[in-house]
Design a protein around this motif. Structure first.
Motif, PDB file in Angstrom:
ATOM      1  N   VAL A  90      89.399  63.916  20.858  1.00 53.17           N
ATOM      2  CA  VAL A  90      88.082  63.284  20.960  1.00 53.17           C
ATOM      3  C   VAL A  90      87.834  62.895  22.409  1.00 53.17           C
ATOM      4  CG1 VAL A  90      86.634  61.337  20.280  1.00 53.17           C
ATOM      5  CG2 VAL A  90      88.162  62.386  18.601  1.00 53.17           C
ATOM      6  N   GLU A  91      86.677  63.276  22.906  1.00 50.57           N
ATOM      7  CA  GLU A  91      86.254  62.851  24.244  1.00 50.57           C
ATOM      8  C   GLU A  91      85.283  61.692  24.074  1.00 50.57           C
ATOM      9  OE1 GLU A  91      84.720  66.583  25.494  1.00 50.57           O
ATOM     10  OE2 GLU A  91      86.594  67.198  26.456  1.00 50.57           O
ATOM     11  N   ASP A  92      85.779  60.469  24.294  1.00 49.52           N
ATOM     12  CA  ASP A  92      84.972  59.262  24.135  1.00 49.52           C
ATOM     13  C   ASP A  92      84.225  58.996  25.438  1.00 49.52           C
ATOM     14  OD1 ASP A  92      83.864  56.849  23.548  1.00 49.52           O
ATOM     15  OD2 ASP A  92      85.755  55.756  23.300  1.00 49.52           O
ATOM     16  N   ASN A  93      83.049  59.595  25.542  1.00 51.67           N
ATOM     17  CA  ASN A  93      82.284  59.480  26.789  1.00 51.67           C
ATOM     18  C   ASN A  93      81.814  58.061  27.057  1.00 51.67           C
ATOM     19  OD1 ASN A  93      82.491  62.271  27.322  1.00 51.67           O
ATOM     20  ND2 ASN A  93      80.783  62.697  25.945  1.00 51.67           N
ATOM     21  N   GLN A  94      81.620  57.285  25.986  1.00 53.20           N
ATOM     22  CA  GLN A  94      81.146  55.918  26.173  1.00 53.20           C
ATOM     23  C   GLN A  94      82.171  55.085  26.929  1.00 53.20           C
ATOM     24  OE1 GLN A  94      79.380  54.164  22.732  1.00 53.20           O
ATOM     25  NE2 GLN A  94      79.540  52.075  23.491  1.00 53.20           N
ATOM     26  N   ASN A  95      83.456  55.323  26.619  1.00 58.65           N
ATOM     27  CA  ASN A  95      84.522  54.565  27.280  1.00 58.65           C
ATOM     28  C   ASN A  95      85.269  55.400  28.322  1.00 58.65           C
ATOM     29  OD1 ASN A  95      84.182  52.105  25.846  1.00 58.65           O
ATOM     30  ND2 ASN A  95      85.173  53.031  24.070  1.00 58.65           N
ATOM     31  N   HIS A  96      84.749  56.610  28.593  1.00 56.64           N
ATOM     32  CA  HIS A  96      85.352  57.485  29.589  1.00 56.64           C
ATOM     33  C   HIS A  96      86.841  57.695  29.310  1.00 56.64           C
ATOM     34  CE1 HIS A  96      81.610  57.003  31.809  1.00 56.64           C
ATOM     35  NE2 HIS A  96      81.761  55.699  31.727  1.00 56.64           N
ATOM     36  N   LEU A  98      92.549  65.445  10.113  1.00 58.61           N
ATOM     37  CA  LEU A  98      92.200  65.174  11.510  1.00 58.61           C
ATOM     38  C   LEU A  98      91.518  63.831  11.705  1.00 58.61           C
ATOM     39  CD1 LEU A  98      90.829  68.681  12.586  1.00 58.61           C
ATOM     40  CD2 LEU A  98      93.164  67.792  12.775  1.00 58.61           C
ATOM     41  N   GLY A  99      91.395  63.066  10.634  1.00 61.06           N
ATOM     42  CA  GLY A  99      90.727  61.781  10.748  1.00 61.06           C
ATOM     43  C   GLY A  99      89.267  61.878  10.362  1.00 61.06           C
ATOM     44  N   LYS A 100      88.605  60.760  10.369  1.00 62.76           N
ATOM     45  CA  LYS A 100      87.189  60.674  10.046  1.00 62.76           C
ATOM     46  C   LYS A 100      86.377  61.567  10.976  1.00 62.76           C
ATOM     47  CE  LYS A 100      83.681  57.059   9.348  1.00 62.76           C
ATOM     48  NZ  LYS A 100      83.410  55.599   9.503  1.00 62.76           N
ATOM     49  N   GLN A 101      85.448  62.357  10.425  1.00 62.14           N
ATOM     50  CA  GLN A 101      84.726  63.353  11.217  1.00 62.14           C
ATOM     51  C   GLN A 101      83.745  62.741  12.210  1.00 62.14           C
ATOM     52  OE1 GLN A 101      85.165  66.870  11.266  1.00 62.14           O
ATOM     53  NE2 GLN A 101      87.025  66.029  10.367  1.00 62.14           N
ATOM     54  N   THR A 102      83.173  61.586  11.893  1.00 59.93           N
ATOM     55  CA  THR A 102      82.220  60.944  12.812  1.00 59.93           C
ATOM     56  C   THR A 102      82.627  59.481  13.044  1.00 59.93           C
ATOM     57  OG1 THR A 102      80.756  60.438  10.935  1.00 59.93           O
ATOM     58  CG2 THR A 102      80.307  62.451  12.188  1.00 59.93           C
ATOM     59  N   PRO A 103      83.745  59.261  13.698  1.00 53.31           N
ATOM     60  CA  PRO A 103      84.223  57.892  13.901  1.00 53.31           C
ATOM     61  C   PRO A 103      83.411  57.161  14.967  1.00 53.31           C
ATOM     62  CG  PRO A 103      85.618  59.420  15.076  1.00 53.31           C
ATOM     63  CD  PRO A 103      84.637  60.251  14.311  1.00 53.31           C
ATOM     64  N   HIS A 104      83.324  55.847  14.812  1.00 53.70           N
ATOM     65  CA  HIS A 104      82.748  55.017  15.867  1.00 53.70           C
ATOM     66  C   HIS A 104      83.796  54.881  16.964  1.00 53.70           C
ATOM     67  CE1 HIS A 104      81.288  51.362  17.904  1.00 53.70           C
ATOM     68  NE2 HIS A 104      80.094  51.761  17.468  1.00 53.70           N
ATOM     69  N   HIS A 105      83.351  54.809  18.200  1.00 52.89           N
ATOM     70  CA  HIS A 105      84.302  54.791  19.316  1.00 52.89           C
ATOM     71  C   HIS A 105      85.281  53.626  19.210  1.00 52.89           C
ATOM     72  CE1 HIS A 105      82.497  51.408  21.617  1.00 52.89           C
ATOM     73  NE2 HIS A 105      81.374  51.805  21.064  1.00 52.89           N
ATOM     74  N   ALA A 106      84.867  52.521  18.609  1.00 55.17           N
ATOM     75  CA  ALA A 106      85.764  51.372  18.481  1.00 55.17           C
ATOM     76  C   ALA A 106      86.892  51.632  17.484  1.00 55.17           C
ATOM     77  CB  ALA A 106      84.964  50.139  18.060  1.00 55.17           C
ATOM     78  N   GLN A 107      86.697  52.611  16.582  1.00 55.33           N
ATOM     79  CA  GLN A 107      87.715  52.923  15.585  1.00 55.33           C
ATOM     80  C   GLN A 107      88.791  53.869  16.099  1.00 55.33           C
ATOM     81  OE1 GLN A 107      84.809  54.548  12.789  1.00 55.33           O
ATOM     82  NE2 GLN A 107      85.192  52.841  11.387  1.00 55.33           N
ATOM     83  N   LEU A 108      88.529  54.537  17.202  1.00 58.22           N
ATOM     84  CA  LEU A 108      89.404  55.618  17.649  1.00 58.22           C
ATOM     85  C   LEU A 108      90.853  55.198  17.903  1.00 58.22           C
ATOM     86  CD1 LEU A 108      86.910  57.551  19.941  1.00 58.22           C
ATOM     87  CD2 LEU A 108      87.869  58.315  17.761  1.00 58.22           C
ATOM     88  N   PRO A 109      91.130  54.069  18.566  1.00 53.19           N
ATOM     89  CA  PRO A 109      92.538  53.708  18.778  1.00 53.19           C
ATOM     90  C   PRO A 109      93.323  53.592  17.480  1.00 53.19           C
ATOM     91  CG  PRO A 109      91.116  52.414  20.209  1.00 53.19           C
ATOM     92  CD  PRO A 109      90.210  53.133  19.267  1.00 53.19           C
TER      93      PRO A 109
END
Length: 393
Positions: free
Chosen positions: A341-347, A296-307
């Protein structure tokens, strides 16, 4: 003979209800509260149901419905009258659901009144939600009564018949010889639910018809262990990591030796990428059921890594689904976990299932029910559990 029972559901009620609907398709499910359902037209005993299903915490029998009075004082009188004829010491517990706005039932009054009538009572105190499974498992003959006031204000009185055997779940999870935190993060109860979503009514059959259940990302074998514990089906496993395949085999061999169940366990396994595994490595016949949680990918990714993470996962999932078209029977059932993932920082919401759904449909994978999100508190990567039926185009 069919009956009606009340189920107290697990932490993700939507998933529990999906499991019930899958394995009891002739039954009717009626919500009393968001995590409490009344299920009618059941042909199985409470003990069998609690043993088979992963999403049920307790099973209750209905004692009385459409109770006229909802006042705590009159419910106290009801409990007193219920136990006046007792010839042995009463062991009592009381739970109240949907009654937070009302005074609690006074159990000390019940105890004192019964004592005056010559009936001794021991009260087991818990929260208004009821006693824990641990207490009920380790203390014999406790009468636990539930007073359930539903969303319409109707009151039902029920009594606990059986609870989830947490000792058994813990034993099979923690005693297995091989485990790997990186590859064994799937909770066993969730694995059981996923297996039941795939197998559906087949979990009640008592014969082996050569059906094959396959996990192409077997990890430590949790899904396959739960399949072996709940149904009579052949198992197939693969993983890119040789340690995972060997560890899964070790766990299944251990399970085969445990005398807690009577079903035979047959496992074939192979090391390889899910996008390249061939049928002759796994089975003589095409696969009937595929149940899996891929990486499922890295468990605690930084929001910039998500794409980038989701682009990589999209490629991996799509490659696997394309290959599975060569392994599956037409009509095969699949239950697969997708990351969300719900990236609340970037909505923004990253849903791999939404991204892939049109492509999967074109490959012959038809979603058979609404996906359900399963997530522990504070989890960044959430599980989106989707069920499909494969029909070769």
């Amino acid at each position: 003979m069919s009956s009606s029972l009340i189920f107290l559901l697990g932490n993700t009620p939507e998933l529990s209800v999906a499991e019930i609907a899958a394995v009891l398709p002739s039954s009717q499910i009626n919500f009393l509260l968001p995590d409490v359902v009344c299920v009618t037209n059941i042909a199985h005993s409470a003990d069998v149901l609690i043993d088979k299903l992963g999403g049920i915490i307790k099973v209750l029998e209905i004692v009385e419905t459409d109770v006229a009075s909802k006042k705590s004082e009159e419910l106290e009188e009801w409990l007193i009258n219920r136990h006046l004829a007792a010839t042995e010491r009463v062991k009592l517990a009381v739970a109240e659901l949907g009654r937070d706005h009302l005074p609690s039932i006074d159990t000390s009054k019940i105890k004192n009144t019964l004592a005056q009538k010559g009936v001794m009572m021991r009260y087991y105190a818990g929260s208004r939600l009821g006693l824990s499974a641990s207490v009920l498992l380790h203390k014999n003959n406790i009468d636990e009564y539930y007073f359930i006031q539903d969303t319409q204000g109707n009151l039902t009185i029920a009594r606990t018949l059986t609870v989830q055997d947490i000792d058994s779940w813990t034993f099979f999870d923690r005693s297995k010889p091989y485990s790997d935190r990186k590859k064994g993060m799937l909770p066993p109860k969730l694995a059981r639910i996923m297996v039941n979503l795939a197998l559906q009514e087949r979990i009640w059959r008592e014969y082996n018809d050569d059906a094959v259940l396959y996990d192409p990302f077997c990890g430590s074998g949790t899904i396959l262990m739960e399949a072996a514990r709940t149904a009579e089906t052949k198992l197939a496993a693969s993983d890119l990591d040789v340690r995972a395949v060997l560890g899964t085999k070790e766990n299944i061999d251990w399970l085969r030796a445990v005398k807690y169940f009577m079903l035979p366990v047959s496992l074939s396994s192979a090391v390889g990428d899910a996008s390249n595994i061939r049928l002759n490595q796994l089975s003589e016949n095409k696969i009937d059921f595929l149940v899996t949680e891929p990486f499922l990918g890295k468990q605690t990714p930084h929001h910039a890594q998500l794409p980038n993470i989701f682009r990589g996962l999209e490629k991996m999932y799509l490659g696997a689904f394309k290959n599975w078209t060569t392994l599956l029977k037409t009509g095969a059932h699949l239950v697969v976990v997708f990351p969300l993932v719900e990236d609340n920082q970037n909505h923004k919401v990253y849903s791999l299932l939404s991204t892939l759904l049109d492509k999967l449909t074109s490959l012959g994978y038809n979603m058979s029910s609404q996906p359900v999100i399963y997530a522990r508190p504070q989890a960044v990567i959430k599980r989106q559990i989707a069920s499909f039926i494969f029909r070769k185009s």
